[in-house]
Design an enzyme around this catalytic site. Sequence first.
Site, PDB file in Angstrom:
ATOM      1  N   HIS A  65      -9.487   1.404   4.677  1.00 50.50           N
ATOM      2  CA  HIS A  65      -8.211   1.527   5.392  1.00 50.50           C
ATOM      3  C   HIS A  65      -8.429   2.437   6.607  1.00 50.50           C
ATOM      4  CE1 HIS A  65      -4.085   2.591   6.362  1.00 50.50           C
ATOM      5  NE2 HIS A  65      -3.728   1.510   5.705  1.00 50.50           N
ATOM      6  N   GLU A 106      -5.722  -5.035  10.404  1.00 50.97           N
ATOM      7  CA  GLU A 106      -4.669  -4.038  10.613  1.00 50.97           C
ATOM      8  C   GLU A 106      -4.930  -3.302  11.926  1.00 50.97           C
ATOM      9  OE1 GLU A 106      -2.646  -2.869   6.731  1.00 50.97           O
ATOM     10  OE2 GLU A 106      -4.333  -1.518   6.978  1.00 50.97           O
ATOM     11  N   GLU A 133      -6.812   4.773   7.759  1.00 53.04           N
ATOM     12  CA  GLU A 133      -6.583   6.206   7.516  1.00 53.04           C
ATOM     13  C   GLU A 133      -7.807   6.842   6.868  1.00 53.04           C
ATOM     14  OE1 GLU A 133      -2.868   5.645   5.480  1.00 53.04           O
ATOM     15  OE2 GLU A 133      -1.976   5.002   7.372  1.00 53.04           O
ATOM     16  N   GLY A 165       2.311   1.951  10.716  1.00 49.39           N
ATOM     17  CA  GLY A 165       3.287   3.032  10.576  1.00 49.39           C
ATOM     18  C   GLY A 165       3.982   3.399  11.871  1.00 49.39           C
ATOM     19  N   SER A 216       3.132  -2.535  10.309  1.00 50.35           N
ATOM     20  CA  SER A 216       4.585  -2.622  10.492  1.00 50.35           C
ATOM     21  C   SER A 216       5.146  -4.000  10.161  1.00 50.35           C
ATOM     22  CB  SER A 216       4.982  -2.176  11.901  1.00 50.35           C
ATOM     23  OG  SER A 216       4.593  -0.827  12.106  1.00 50.35           O
ATOM     24  N   ASN A 228       0.875  -1.176   0.000  1.00 48.14           N
ATOM     25  CA  ASN A 228       0.000   0.000   0.000  1.00 48.14           C
ATOM     26  C   ASN A 228       0.910   1.223   0.000  1.00 48.14           C
ATOM     27  OD1 ASN A 228      -1.803   2.051   0.464  1.00 48.14           O
ATOM     28  ND2 ASN A 228      -2.230   1.484   2.595  1.00 48.14           N
ATOM     29  N   LYS A 279       0.151   4.254  -0.258  1.00 51.00           N
ATOM     30  CA  LYS A 279      -0.478   5.465   0.310  1.00 51.00           C
ATOM     31  C   LYS A 279      -0.219   6.656  -0.608  1.00 51.00           C
ATOM     32  CE  LYS A 279       0.238   3.449   4.817  1.00 51.00           C
ATOM     33  NZ  LYS A 279       0.092   3.615   6.246  1.00 51.00           N
TER      34      LYS A 279
HETATM   35  C1  PEP Z   1      -0.822   0.066   5.949  1.00 48.57           C
HETATM   36  O1  PEP Z   1      -0.798   1.226   5.638  1.00 48.57           O
HETATM   37  O2  PEP Z   1      -1.764  -0.646   5.566  1.00 48.57           O
HETATM   38  C2  PEP Z   1       0.267  -0.451   6.776  1.00 48.57           C
HETATM   39  C3  PEP Z   1       0.163  -1.651   7.268  1.00 48.57           C
HETATM   40  O3  PEP Z   1       1.341   0.371   6.968  1.00 48.57           O
HETATM   41  P1  PEP Z   1       2.745  -0.015   7.672  1.00 48.57           P
HETATM   42  O4  PEP Z   1       3.200  -1.307   7.063  1.00 48.57           O
HETATM   43  O5  PEP Z   1       3.659   1.120   7.338  1.00 48.57           O
HETATM   44  O6  PEP Z   1       2.481  -0.154   9.112  1.00 48.57           O
END
Ligand code: PEP
Length: 248
Positions: free
Chosen positions: A94, A166, A96, A172, A211, A9, A11
């Site tokens: 997501h 998630e 976000e 992040g 992460s 992803n 972003k």
């Molecule tokens: C994401 O944005 O879906 C995500 C898992 O980000 P990160 O791997 O940076 O934690």
Amino acid sequence: MRRTLIAGNWKMNGSLAANAALLAEIRTGLSGQSCDVLVCAPALYLSQCADLLAGSDIAWGGQDVSMHASGAYTGEISATMLLDLGCRFVIVGHSERRAYHHESNELVAQKAKQALSSGLAPIVCVGETLEQRELGQTNQVVAAQLQAVLDLLDDVAVSGLVIAYEPVWAIGTGKTATPQMAQDVHAFLRKQLDNRGVEIAEKVRILYGGSMKPENAKELLAMVDIDGGLIGGAALKSSDFLAIINAA
Ligand code: PEP
């Protein structure tokens, strides 16, 4: 048997030049991987992905989709537009988008339905905040997020879903759920899918996101109900993304 899916992803990151370099590195770095590979790029760059990934083993997809089929929805992108650019997947819900664009469980469900009815596989993200985890509400939160989607779909459509667990506190932040913590939630989600039939529950891929990186990917992906990863930061660095793919 579910085939592992490693999905990046991006972003709101990238540029024509940076994407070209990243995609070339991933494309040349792949060798005999045993999983599906996907990059979810900003919509503006999907035609670049289509050009640069045609004929490769890498799929490309969107990061969001409108709940509407077409019409007067300025700024929105429809499922058929994503299909037009060769996408097979789209991320919906997501955290976000839930947090910064106030997307409700019901809106996310409508988006998933629209994607499926157009022939795209939605990657439906679910996950709890740190506060919700500390209050012991994790299962309740993810169950409500998933149930809103299930309520709108018939069994055939449910089979076409991909789910991404998630935990918001892990996205992040560098903090990762332990493999067992993630497995527990994945197993809980699969049990919820079981209400629609064991065959369906066994078919739907449930990805972990938060992460995921080369150092923890193998352990996470070894868990029985973790069928892949949705990867943010590490998907922007070809060596990290390739290492995760190789761990799958
Ligand atoms: C994401 O944005 O879906 C995500 C898992 O980000 P990160 O791997 O940076 O934690």
